[in-house]
Design a protein around this motif. Structure first.
Motif, PDB file in Angstrom:
ATOM      1  N   LEU A  55     -15.545 -52.693 -78.619  1.00 18.38           N
ATOM      2  CA  LEU A  55     -15.956 -52.418 -76.189  1.00 18.38           C
ATOM      3  C   LEU A  55     -16.134 -51.365 -76.509  1.00 18.38           C
ATOM      4  O   LEU A  55     -15.865 -50.234 -77.814  1.00 18.38           O
ATOM      5  N   GLY A  77     -20.497 -59.082 -77.819  1.00 24.84           N
ATOM      6  CA  GLY A  77     -19.198 -57.948 -78.523  1.00 24.84           C
ATOM      7  C   GLY A  77     -18.832 -59.244 -79.168  1.00 24.84           C
ATOM      8  O   GLY A  77     -18.041 -60.092 -78.701  1.00 24.84           O
ATOM      9  N   LYS A 121     -17.103 -54.540 -72.532  1.00 25.05           N
ATOM     10  CA  LYS A 121     -17.015 -55.964 -73.302  1.00 25.05           C
ATOM     11  C   LYS A 121     -18.793 -55.856 -73.231  1.00 25.05           C
ATOM     12  O   LYS A 121     -19.177 -56.406 -72.516  1.00 25.05           O
ATOM     13  N   SER A 143     -10.235 -58.017 -76.319  1.00 22.98           N
ATOM     14  CA  SER A 143     -11.391 -58.092 -75.899  1.00 22.98           C
ATOM     15  C   SER A 143     -11.629 -59.639 -75.621  1.00 22.98           C
ATOM     16  O   SER A 143     -12.891 -60.404 -74.935  1.00 22.98           O
ATOM     17  N   ARG A 177      -7.410 -56.517 -80.063  1.00 22.19           N
ATOM     18  CA  ARG A 177      -8.621 -58.154 -80.120  1.00 22.19           C
ATOM     19  C   ARG A 177      -8.259 -59.046 -78.732  1.00 22.19           C
ATOM     20  O   ARG A 177      -9.187 -59.647 -78.282  1.00 22.19           O
ATOM     21  N   ASP A 189     -17.986 -61.113 -71.175  1.00 23.11           N
ATOM     22  CA  ASP A 189     -18.892 -60.137 -71.461  1.00 23.11           C
ATOM     23  C   ASP A 189     -19.580 -58.862 -70.166  1.00 23.11           C
ATOM     24  O   ASP A 189     -19.501 -59.778 -68.991  1.00 23.11           O
TER      25      ASP A 189
END
Length: 276
Positions: A225, A275, A271, A149, A146, A154
Motif C-alpha cells: 500500500l 499491488g 492499493k 490489502s 495483508r 486495485d
C-alpha cells in the motif's frame, strides 16, 4: 513486530470483554444511541473532508463495534459492510441499521479481523475504514495490513483514524511519560469498568498491544500500500486528560498556550494496480 506468544486465549479474553461491554455501551451517554438514531454523526469533522465523496462506493469497516461510524458513512451514501468479533455488537449494529432505515445499504458480519477475507466471502471494497481505538487489540500488524490489502480493489484505499500511540505513554494527567513507547509484547489489564459511564463489567480481563506509528506505516508499506498522507491531529474524541477542553469541532484539545502533543492521527494508503 509484537506477537501473542505466551498470552493464552487473548482472542477469547478480548471477545468476552467486548461482549460484556456492549450492553453498557448501548445504554451509555457516551455512545448516545438515541442521538444517533435522531441523525447525529459519530465521524470527526476532518474525516469526510479527508476521505472525500463516498456516494455509491463499497466501504468495509473493520472492528466496527456497534456500527455507528459504519452507518455514519452509509448516511453519506456509501454501501457499507461492518465487521466485528462481538456477536452482541453486530446484533446491535443490525438493529441500528433497521431503526434508521439503512438496512438495505448496511451489512454486518461477525468475525475477527484476521479472518475477514473468508468471512466476507472474498468481496472486495473501494474503501477499508478502521476507526479510533482499534489497533491496540491486534497483536500482528503485518498480518492485519495483508488482510486490508486483500480486501481492497486495485486503486482502493485504506482510511485509518486512530488515537496517537504517544497518548498511551502518558499518565492519567497527561503530564508525565510513564510507559515505554517501544514496549514489546502484550499488556494484560483487569479493569471492572469500560471507558464509558455505566455499571461494572463481569468479564474484566483484556489484552492489548501498543503499536508505534512507524510500525503501522511500515506494515502497510510492506503489504503493497502506498501512503498518500499521514496527518497528526491536536484533538481527540474524549477528555483523556484533565487539561483538555471542548473545542469547536466537538472534540477535545489542549487550551491555547498549553504545550501540545498529537492526540489522534489519520492515514490514507492506496492499493495501486498490481499491488500485493
Amino acid at each position: 513486530m509484537t506477537t501473542a506468544d505466551n498470552v493464552p486465549d487473548w482472542l477469547t479474553r478480548n471477545r468476552e470483554n467486548w461482549d460484556d461491554r456492549v450492553a453498557v455501551h448501548a445504554a451509555s451517554d457516551f455512545y448516545d444511541l438515541a442521538g444517533f438514531r435522531a441523525g447525529a454523526s459519530t465521524l470527526r469533522p476532518f474525516e469526510p473532508a479527508e476521505l472525500g465523496d463516498v456516494r455509491g462506493r463499497r466501504l468495509a469497516h473493520l472492528q466496527c463495534h456497534m456500527g455507528q461510524d459504519t452507518l455514519s458513512w452509509a448516511r453519506r451514501g456509501a454501501e457499507v459492510t461492518g465487521l466485528d468479533f462481538s456477536e452482541p455488537a453486530v446484533r446491535t449494529a443490525r438493529g441500528l441499521a433497521g431503526d434508521i432505515g439503512l438496512a438495505d445499504r448496511a451489512r454486518f458480519v461477525v468475525s475477527d479481523v484476521y479472518a475477514a477475507v473468508e468471512a466476507l466471502g472474498g468481496a472486495r471494497f473501494d474503501i477499508v475504514y478502521t476507526g479510533r481505538g482499534s489497533l491496540v487489540w491486534l497483536p500482528d500488524l503485518v498480518r492485519w495490513a495483508r488482510v486490508v490489502s486483500e480486501l481492497l480493489v486495485d486503486g482502493g484505499a485504506l482510511y485509518l483514524v486512530e488515537f496517537h500511540p504517544l497518548t498511551d505513554t502518558l499518565d492519567d494527567d497527561g503530564t508525565r511519560v510513564v510507559e515505554d513507547y517501544f514496549q514489546p509484547g502484550a499488556e494484560t489489564f483487569d479493569s471492572p469498568h469500560t471507558y464509558t459511564d455505566g455499571p461494572p463489567l463481569t468479564r474484566t480481563v483484556s489484552v492489548q498491544w501498543l503499536h508505534p506509528l512507524g510500525e503501522v506505516v511500515t506494515a502497510l508499506a510492506g503489504a503493497g500500500l502506498r501512503i498518500e498522507f499521514l496527518h497528526e491531529h491536536p484533538t481527540t474524541a474524549f477528555q483523556r486528560y484533565p487539561a483538555l477542553e471542548r473545542d469547536e469541532t466537538r472534540g477535545y484539545a489542549f487550551p491555547e498556550g498549553h504545550p501540545r502533543i498529537p492526540l489522534m492521527y489519520s492515514l490514507r494508503a492506496v492499493k495501486d494496480g498490481g499491488g500485493r
